[in-house]
Enzyme design. Sequence first.
Site, PDB file in Angstrom:
ATOM      1  N   THR A 248       0.351   4.548  13.571  1.00  0.00           N
ATOM      2  CA  THR A 248       0.424   2.965  13.688  1.00  0.00           C
ATOM      3  C   THR A 248       1.456   2.365  14.411  1.00  0.00           C
ATOM      4  OG1 THR A 248       1.240   1.496  11.807  1.00  0.00           O
ATOM      5  CG2 THR A 248       2.348   3.620  10.966  1.00  0.00           C
TER       6      THR A 248
ATOM      7  N   ASP B  69       3.570  -0.217  13.916  1.00  0.00           N
ATOM      8  CA  ASP B  69       4.945  -0.523  13.000  1.00  0.00           C
ATOM      9  C   ASP B  69       5.632   0.733  12.892  1.00  0.00           C
ATOM     10  OD1 ASP B  69       3.181  -2.400  13.080  1.00  0.00           O
ATOM     11  OD2 ASP B  69       2.571  -2.123  10.494  1.00  0.00           O
TER      12      ASP B  69
ATOM     13  N   ARG C 294     -10.561  -1.530   7.646  1.00  0.00           N
ATOM     14  CA  ARG C 294      -9.701  -1.410   6.476  1.00  0.00           C
ATOM     15  C   ARG C 294     -10.800  -1.656   5.559  1.00  0.00           C
ATOM     16  NH1 ARG C 294      -3.979  -2.183   8.161  1.00  0.00           N
ATOM     17  NH2 ARG C 294      -4.221  -3.719  10.601  1.00  0.00           N
TER      18      ARG C 294
ATOM     19  N   ASP D   5       6.497   2.505  10.606  1.00  0.00           N
ATOM     20  CA  ASP D   5       7.269   1.855   9.478  1.00  0.00           C
ATOM     21  C   ASP D   5       7.305   2.818   9.024  1.00  0.00           C
ATOM     22  OD1 ASP D   5       4.553   1.425   9.074  1.00  0.00           O
ATOM     23  OD2 ASP D   5       4.663   0.016   7.334  1.00  0.00           O
TER      24      ASP D   5
ATOM     25  N   ASP E 184       0.793   3.383   5.927  1.00  0.00           N
ATOM     26  CA  ASP E 184       0.389   3.332   4.883  1.00  0.00           C
ATOM     27  C   ASP E 184      -1.087   3.256   3.487  1.00  0.00           C
ATOM     28  OD1 ASP E 184       0.345   1.482   5.265  1.00  0.00           O
ATOM     29  OD2 ASP E 184       2.944   0.734   4.606  1.00  0.00           O
TER      30      ASP E 184
ATOM     31  N   ARG F  90       4.694  -6.971   9.637  1.00  0.00           N
ATOM     32  CA  ARG F  90       4.450  -7.480   8.754  1.00  0.00           C
ATOM     33  C   ARG F  90       5.287  -7.120   7.938  1.00  0.00           C
ATOM     34  NH1 ARG F  90      -1.932  -6.659   7.275  1.00  0.00           N
ATOM     35  NH2 ARG F  90      -1.077  -4.182   8.304  1.00  0.00           N
TER      36      ARG F  90
ATOM     37  N   GLY G 241      -5.026  -0.208  11.332  1.00  0.00           N
ATOM     38  CA  GLY G 241      -4.797  -0.991  12.679  1.00  0.00           C
ATOM     39  C   GLY G 241      -5.178   0.307  13.369  1.00  0.00           C
TER      40      GLY G 241
END
Length: 327
Positions: A130, A132, A76, A134, A107, A176, A15
């Site tokens: 990202t 996120d 992706r 994360d 990741d 997500r 993304g």
Amino acid sequence: MSNEIKRIGVFSSGGDAPGMNAAIRAVVRTASYYDLHVYGIYQGYEGMIEGKIKRIETRDVGNIIHRGGTILKTARSEKFKTKEGRQAAFESLQAFNIDGLVAIGGDGTYTGAKIFGEEFGIPIIGVPGTIDNDLYGTDYTIGYDTAINTAIEAVDKIRDTADSHNRLFFVEVMGRDTGFIALSTGIGSGAGSIFLPELKGEMDSLFEVLKKSYKRNKLFNIIIVAEGDNNGGATEVAKAVKEKFPDFDARVTIIGHLQRGGSPTCRDRVLASILGASAVEGLLNGHKAEAVGIVNHEIVYTPFEEAITKHKELSKDLIRLAPILAL
Ligand code: F6P
């Protein structure tokens, strides 16, 4: 610094995230400072397989530091998950004599880089890009700050209409697998409740919060729900609440990909600049199969293996304070 690496490839993957362009700019400018040639690989691993590679120079990255998205495009790639795909990607790099890579992404990007590096021995440094946030091995990822600022700006606007109509709004934000965006957006926008993938039992506490606010005649509230929450996202949470409290006038807003776009904040531009430059310096200093990050204000390099398998925890303080601040 070692002189072994002469030609590096840079790409973005997964993304997109605001600040990726600032990172690309930093990679190109730093490489040029050290007399390296840089090749832009377009559309991530997919483009690497297809040989979409072009030399980029310092002036090619002028006027992009403030732009969202990624000038190198992103994708992706399913093909890169196959041995044949990775073999084709390696042959594309060989055609340009590329001997080091900077991979900007999340990741999935790191996982691909780890396998690719092991199979073909090419040094790769990952740059955490990202929204996120994360990724283990960095306190913040590129794009996260912009995304949460976009999200709270949207929630502030929703709050106006929620207040005017006495409505209950369920706002879904991205994430997500992790609730970094939801937690910060929830605290920063003064939400009544926050639903996170990492937590269970928020539904019961939400029912309690709503019961209390109903007694106080407070019919408006903002509830932030991470897309990956355990109840099925904002739409499902809203449905359950409507069944229990038919008197509440409830609406759902999914902010979605709005969170991924826009001009990066200063914080993201600075972070991306440091990390892009440090990726190149890391390659020159012999780092490989590692992700660069900033932890407690220090530049660190974390092996891909660790960055992929270790879990970055949400702030326990924020989780504890969320219901207190919503009273
Ligand atoms: O990883 C970034 C992210 O925006 C997640 O928050 C979200 O779940 C996902 O990407 C959406 O991916 P796509 O744009 O491929 O639908």
